[in-house]
Design a protein around this motif. Structure first.
Motif, PDB file in Angstrom:
ATOM      1  N   GLU A 213       0.810  -1.214   0.034  1.00  0.00           N
ATOM      2  CA  GLU A 213       0.016   0.003   0.038  1.00  0.00           C
ATOM      3  C   GLU A 213       0.975   1.336  -0.075  1.00  0.00           C
ATOM      4  O   GLU A 213       0.396   2.355   0.195  1.00  0.00           O
ATOM      5  CB  GLU A 213      -0.898  -0.092   1.174  1.00  0.00           C
ATOM      6  N   LYS A 216       2.087   4.693   3.417  1.00  0.00           N
ATOM      7  CA  LYS A 216       1.149   5.380   4.476  1.00  0.00           C
ATOM      8  C   LYS A 216       0.735   4.612   5.537  1.00  0.00           C
ATOM      9  O   LYS A 216       0.860   5.364   6.906  1.00  0.00           O
ATOM     10  CB  LYS A 216      -0.233   5.329   3.412  1.00  0.00           C
ATOM     11  N   HIS A 422      -5.382 -11.182   1.091  1.00  0.00           N
ATOM     12  CA  HIS A 422      -5.096  -9.951   1.480  1.00  0.00           C
ATOM     13  C   HIS A 422      -6.127  -9.271   2.365  1.00  0.00           C
ATOM     14  O   HIS A 422      -7.387  -9.505   2.278  1.00  0.00           O
ATOM     15  CB  HIS A 422      -4.692  -8.738   0.783  1.00  0.00           C
ATOM     16  N   VAL A 427      -5.123  -3.563   3.159  1.00  0.00           N
ATOM     17  CA  VAL A 427      -4.665  -3.734   1.820  1.00  0.00           C
ATOM     18  C   VAL A 427      -5.726  -3.817   0.788  1.00  0.00           C
ATOM     19  O   VAL A 427      -6.619  -4.845   0.842  1.00  0.00           O
ATOM     20  CB  VAL A 427      -3.550  -4.973   1.426  1.00  0.00           C
ATOM     21  N   SER A 428      -6.046  -2.929   0.005  1.00  0.00           N
ATOM     22  CA  SER A 428      -7.137  -2.851  -0.854  1.00  0.00           C
ATOM     23  C   SER A 428      -6.946  -3.679  -2.132  1.00  0.00           C
ATOM     24  O   SER A 428      -5.766  -4.200  -2.518  1.00  0.00           O
ATOM     25  CB  SER A 428      -7.357  -1.632  -1.126  1.00  0.00           C
ATOM     26  N   ASP A 431      -4.483  -1.956  -4.393  1.00  0.00           N
ATOM     27  CA  ASP A 431      -3.252  -2.149  -4.089  1.00  0.00           C
ATOM     28  C   ASP A 431      -2.695  -3.250  -4.755  1.00  0.00           C
ATOM     29  O   ASP A 431      -1.395  -3.511  -5.331  1.00  0.00           O
ATOM     30  CB  ASP A 431      -3.220  -2.084  -2.575  1.00  0.00           C
TER      31      ASP A 431
END
Length: 461
Positions: A213, A216, A422, A427-428, A431
């Motif tokens: 990611e 951040k 994930h 974590v998207s 990502d």
């Protein structure tokens, strides 16, 4: 269980790692099983397949494991051979229906302390193919054991149905358990490997977390705790463990270049795909070139061990420190060196290493610095005993770690496949898609010009 008239064993270190994951998934217990299916075009006589499975129970001793608690600890023994009865058969009308039904089963806990260690199902697909699905507890098998199981099961089926020779006997998991326990009882072994791991992990100072990611998460932790020097953020969260499985298939053209490069240059595909991933991580994390993964090693040295069931795979630290003037080829050499070092010390229990790392860097119980767990799935053959097949894995829905990435050569298409389990809190999907795009870009650049420097490669990405 004092009446058991069988040798009783404690869990071995790889099993203890699995049990650790289960113990600290406080609210959801379905994180420690392996749900896989093999789909073939040839017709399967499911009654004969059940006969083959019952023979497999005799041949593959891990299928006879029984678990119980004794003084608060999980213990195990091998029961006598037994037989299963009817196996559920599903006739799926679409891929979506199959995915929905089998994923639902994948996310249903296997109750290993209540005598259940697997669930077996058969199915047909909308396009006329046949499938065998097994969801097995991770204390019983690891991924390498699952593939050995499928290979042997189909060979036994061929013997029963088509008169082919019976496959050679499988290796004994019980014998492996005895060897594993003998290693950990030898304190000299443990101390020697502890010293080696201490030197390895401290060689370049404390590792810095490089997230998929970007920075951040680490920056947020530094701001929250008012400490700009934090390198390992709090990644462990037993509550927010919802996970999604995001899959990617690399194009046939790039996949061919990938596997041709590996074959022509004697390069491990595990090293090559990891290096490309690490390049993406460096690109999105301020150019930092010291990357750190935890990678799964099958730990199967001999042919009997490779042809055996059970859980012996263990996580190993792969930390690779690159320089800007390293070439893509040099970087691959460093990856290979890290792999060889890990293999030489593969018997050191991961939980011992984990405690050592916390001690060395004063980590909290929630802190971690590795980007991901990574596994190269050992699928090398296009067929199982002459059966061309498609392998399909299913999402667990929840997972204890932020990211588990596994890659493989898809025997069905010949393409490189990368799947990421994930945690959605950290974590998207975006990502992961960025990771996959970055991995492909790094491969395209590096395979086109292996002499390119790391600095130039990152600039082109």
């Amino acid at each position: 269980m004092s009446s058991v008239n069988k040798p009783v064993y404690p869990l071995i270190p790889p099993q203890e790692m699995i049990q650790y994951m289960l113990k600290y998934s406080f609210f959801h217990k379905q994180v420690t099983q392996i749900p896989d299916s093999i789909i073939v075009s040839q017709k399967i006589d499911f009654d004969v397949m059940t006969d083959a499975f019952n023979i497999e129970i005799e041949r593959n001793d891990c299928l006879r494991l029984v678990f119980f608690k004794q003084n608060g600890k999980i213990m195990q023994y091998f029961r006598d051979p037994y037989r299963i009865g009817n196996v559920p058969v599903y006739n799926f009308k679409s891929d979506e229906e199959r995915e929905k039904v089998l994923t639902a089963d994948a996310q249903k806990p296997i109750k290993m302390l209540k005598g259940e260690i697997f669930r077996l199902k058969y199915f047909t697909t909308h396009d006329g193919r046949y499938g065998v699905y097994i969801n097995i507890h991770h204390l019983v098998m690891d991924n390498a054991a699952v593939f050995a199981f499928f290979n042997d099961l189909f060979a036994v089926y061929d013997h029963l149905k088509n008169g082919k020779p019976m496959p050679k006997p499988l290796g004994s998991y019980e014998d492996r358990i005895k060897r594993e326990l003998a290693y950990v009882e030898n304190k000299e072994n443990l101390e020697k490997d502890k010293q080696a791991y201490t030197e390895y992990i401290t060689r370049n100072g404390e590792p810095l977390y490089l997230g998929v990611e970007g920075p951040k998460l680490l920056e947020a932790e530094r701001k929250k705790k008012k400490d700009p020097n934090i390198k390992a953020p709090s990644l462990f969260d037993p509550i927010h463990d919802k996970a999604e499985l995001t899959k990617m298939t690399v194009s046939p053209e790039l996949s061919k270049k990938f596997f041709d490069f590996c074959e022509n240059n004697n390069v491990s595909p595990e090293c090559l795909v990891q290096l490309a991933m690490r390049m993406h991580l460096s690109k999105i994390n301020n150019g930092h070139l010291d990357t750190y993964f935890i990678c799964l090693c099958t730990r199967r040295r001999t042919l009997p061990e490779k042809r055996s069931g059970g859980t012996v795979t263990a996580p190993l630290p792969w930390r690779v420190h690159l320089e800007e003037n390293d070439t893509f080829t040099t970087a691959l050499d460093k990856m290979a060196d890290a792999q060889i070092w890990a293999f030489r010390h593969m018997d050191y229990p991961y939980l011992e290493y984990r405690d050592l790392q916390r001690e060395l860097f004063n980590y909290s119980a929630a802190a971690a610095s590795s980007t991901m767990m990574f596994s190269w799935l050992p699928i090398n053959e296009k067929s199982i005993n002459g059966w061309e097949y498609e392998y399909v894995g299913y999402g667990l829905g929840r997972y204890i770690m932020v990211l588990y990435t596994f890659a493989m050569k898809d025997a069905h298409s010949g393409c490189l496949k990368i799947s990421c389990l994930h945690r959605t809190k950290f974590v998207s999907v975006e990502d992961i898609k960025a990771l996959q795009r970055g991995t492909e870009k790094a491969l395209e650049i590096g395979l086109e010009n292996p002499d390119i420097s790391v600095k130039e490669l990152l600039e082109k990405m």
